[in-house]
Design a protein around this motif. Sequence first.
Motif, PDB file in Angstrom:
ATOM      1  N   ASP A  13       0.834  -1.197   0.000  1.00  7.77           N
ATOM      2  CA  ASP A  13       0.000   0.000   0.000  1.00  7.77           C
ATOM      3  C   ASP A  13       0.869   1.247   0.000  1.00  7.77           C
ATOM      4  O   ASP A  13       1.951   1.261   0.567  1.00  7.77           O
ATOM      5  CB  ASP A  13      -0.904   0.024   1.242  1.00  7.77           C
ATOM      6  N   GLY A  39      -2.566  -3.698  -3.174  1.00  6.79           N
ATOM      7  CA  GLY A  39      -2.384  -2.360  -2.622  1.00  6.79           C
ATOM      8  C   GLY A  39      -2.593  -1.220  -3.604  1.00  6.79           C
ATOM      9  O   GLY A  39      -2.415  -1.364  -4.802  1.00  6.79           O
ATOM     10  N   TYR A  75      -9.863  -0.160  -1.938  1.00  6.36           N
ATOM     11  CA  TYR A  75      -8.561  -0.415  -2.543  1.00  6.36           C
ATOM     12  C   TYR A  75      -8.450   0.072  -3.981  1.00  6.36           C
ATOM     13  O   TYR A  75      -8.067  -0.661  -4.879  1.00  6.36           O
ATOM     14  CB  TYR A  75      -8.192  -1.904  -2.453  1.00  6.36           C
TER      15      TYR A  75
END
Length: 192
Positions: A13, A39, A75
Motif C-alpha cells: 500500500d 495495494g 482499494y
Amino acid sequence: MGENSTFNFTGRDGIILGNNSSFVSGEYSKVHFQNKGRGGALDLANDSNITISKHSDTLFESNVKTGTSGSYDGYNYIGVNEGGNILIDEFATFRVILTNRGDNPWDDVISLDSRGSNTSASFVSKKGAIIDIRDDNTNFYAELISFPLGLLTLRSIFKIHCISTYNVIQLVVRSLVGRSLRVSILRQLTMR
C-alpha cells in the motif's frame, strides 16, 4: 512534497488518507510509487484532492493488483471519494502503469467516486501535461478513469486541456445516463 523533491515508495500500500486530505507532488518533483499485490498508491476519502504540480514527473507502477475497487475503503489504485478532485497541472507528467492484472471486473485504475447529490468530482489536466495510463486488465468492466453512473454525477468534470501526449490504450468514460462510452486510442497521439 516540496519543490524539486524526490519521493520513492516501494511496497504493497502507498498513501491512504481520510476526509479533507491532499496529496501535492510539488513543482519540479520526481515521484515514483512501485506497488505489489492488491495495494493502492493514493487512496483519499471525501473532499480530498490529488495535485500533480507544474513540471513534476510522476510514475505509478503496480504489479498483480487484483480485486474489486470503488469507494475509499475499496482499494482503489488511485482514487478520491465525494467531492474529490485530481489535477494534472501545466507541463506535469502523470504515468500510471498496471501489469499482470488478469481478468478483474470493476477494478478501476483511477476512481472518482462522488455520488452525493451535493458533490461533484473532477479530473482535469492543464496545458502541456503528459498523461500516460496503461492497464493490462482484460475485463470489459475495468475502466482506466471511472466516474460513478447515474444522474447524481451531472456536475462531475473530465477536462483535458492542450496536452502534449495522451497515451491511453482503452478509456471508458461512463455517461450521465448510465451507458458506457468507449474510446480506444491505439497509438500515442502527439498534440502540437
